[in-house]
Design a protein around this motif. Sequence first.
Motif, PDB file in Angstrom:
ATOM      1  N   ARG A 204      51.316  46.888  38.380  1.00 14.99           N
ATOM      2  CA  ARG A 204      49.992  47.450  38.133  1.00 14.99           C
ATOM      3  C   ARG A 204      49.939  48.268  36.848  1.00 14.99           C
ATOM      4  O   ARG A 204      50.960  48.721  36.326  1.00 14.99           O
ATOM      5  CB  ARG A 204      49.588  48.357  39.296  1.00 14.99           C
ATOM      6  CG  ARG A 204      49.610  47.698  40.651  1.00 14.99           C
ATOM      7  CD  ARG A 204      48.259  47.224  41.061  1.00 14.99           C
ATOM      8  NE  ARG A 204      48.264  46.643  42.399  1.00 14.99           N
ATOM      9  CZ  ARG A 204      47.172  46.439  43.107  1.00 14.99           C
ATOM     10  NH1 ARG A 204      45.987  46.760  42.620  1.00 14.99           N
ATOM     11  NH2 ARG A 204      47.252  45.896  44.309  1.00 14.99           N
TER      12      ARG A 204
ATOM     13  N   LEU B 227      40.549  44.454  39.709  1.00 14.86           N
ATOM     14  CA  LEU B 227      41.973  44.109  39.777  1.00 14.86           C
ATOM     15  C   LEU B 227      42.372  43.128  38.685  1.00 14.86           C
ATOM     16  O   LEU B 227      43.500  43.155  38.187  1.00 14.86           O
ATOM     17  CB  LEU B 227      42.307  43.511  41.146  1.00 14.86           C
ATOM     18  CG  LEU B 227      42.226  44.453  42.346  1.00 14.86           C
ATOM     19  CD1 LEU B 227      42.461  43.677  43.639  1.00 14.86           C
ATOM     20  CD2 LEU B 227      43.236  45.586  42.219  1.00 14.86           C
TER      21      LEU B 227
ATOM     22  N   THR C 280      40.390  43.202  33.518  1.00 15.75           N
ATOM     23  CA  THR C 280      40.131  44.532  32.984  1.00 15.75           C
ATOM     24  C   THR C 280      41.444  45.225  32.657  1.00 15.75           C
ATOM     25  O   THR C 280      42.497  44.878  33.212  1.00 15.75           O
ATOM     26  CB  THR C 280      39.318  45.376  33.982  1.00 15.75           C
ATOM     27  OG1 THR C 280      38.969  46.622  33.401  1.00 15.75           O
ATOM     28  CG2 THR C 280      40.112  45.625  35.266  1.00 15.75           C
TER      29      THR C 280
ATOM     30  N   ALA D 127      44.509  48.269  38.145  1.00 16.79           N
ATOM     31  CA  ALA D 127      44.395  46.814  37.994  1.00 16.79           C
ATOM     32  C   ALA D 127      45.786  46.189  37.918  1.00 16.79           C
ATOM     33  O   ALA D 127      46.772  46.839  37.572  1.00 16.79           O
ATOM     34  CB  ALA D 127      43.606  46.472  36.737  1.00 16.79           C
TER      35      ALA D 127
END
Length: 415
Positions: free
Chosen positions: A32, A364, A367, A372
């Motif tokens: 992430r 998620l 972007t 995300a």
Amino acid sequence: MTTPILFRNLQLLDPAFDEPRGGYEVVVEGERIREVSDVPVSLAGAQVVDCGGRTLMPGLIDCHVHSMHSEVYTRKLEDIPMTLAAARGARRLKEMLHRGFTTVRDTGGTDWGMKQAIEQGLLPGPRLFIAGRSIGPTGGHSDGRARTSPGYACPCCNGMAFLRVVADGEDGVRKTVREQMRQGADHIKIMASGGVASPNDPLDSLQFTMEEMEAAVEEAENFGRYVLAHAYSAEAITRAVTAGVRTIEHGNLIDEAAAKLMAENGAYLVANLVAYVAMKERAADFGMPAVMLEKNDMVLEGGYRSLEICKAAGVKVAYGSDLLGALNEDQSREFSIRAEVQSPIEVIRAATTIAAEVVRRPGLLGTVAAGAWADLILVDGDPTKDVTLLEGQGRHMPFIMKGGAFVADRLGLAA
């Protein structure tokens, strides 16, 4: 413990911006994005990546691919066993990833096994959302049999049969939809009109009754999934959206009334102009017959106008390619084709934020934001000024990251 990665000296192109912006730093930890900061970040023990002033942006999303359609003239797939079809599909998916497409939505023909192979790290490829087999009525776009063929014995030794399935009647559609979901489909693909690459159905034919389409939608929604429909004509689009279909694929012959209905129902269009351009240029070289090429000419011109009609109506249009066989090398060419009638940032949003909504992963995917998934590409320049930087088989992308891992890396960062 995962070592964080700190990206600095970059121009950040989040699709919320109209152009890249300097002064940002991005931290990735695990799969992430941990932080996006407009002030310098101090992070002990992090791997620091100097982006050299290049543009950092989200990985691209293609909402209409067919990874298992390895022949331009699909009838040739009847002679392809599933072992060879799978090997070809694996290569096609790897090539998509190395063009910067970190997520793709397969709209018919790819199964749970291929998706699992990627998720388990057995094959390199994008995040994969699948439809299983495309569903259509007898004689429709999912029915690729020759006029003299009574049918296929089974799909296990026939690449063509593996891609599609025929269902008739409300009960038949319900059972077939349930079967695709049992086999792991993320969405359901139905045929609402005739198609280019099918032998016996007129382009403007209407396929499936309203009751059959409503049955497909009901079953998909009961399972937490949704239906997408292959549809060209305004009438086919209107029928599909009225039945509850969420996304319209192609839509080249849409009119203002159908676009207004889509906007009122929050339906998306997934356009793919590059497919028709590439087929006009080269499909005959790969055996596609004249009857199909004539249908291709009928929808090619309408494709550009469909983008203008949808923009005026407020319909969100996502990025798609829909390229068969060897034409798949043109996947990124959709950017410059659409840029003839749209601004580069509009096309980029089609392949990022809008596409993320289509696959139901807003925030998620598509972007560069905290929380995300760390799907990122670095670009040699500003694609909002030169959208062709997103083309060229990834040659303008020094690195491509998927889920926090470098999957293409010309800077030696993964060493």
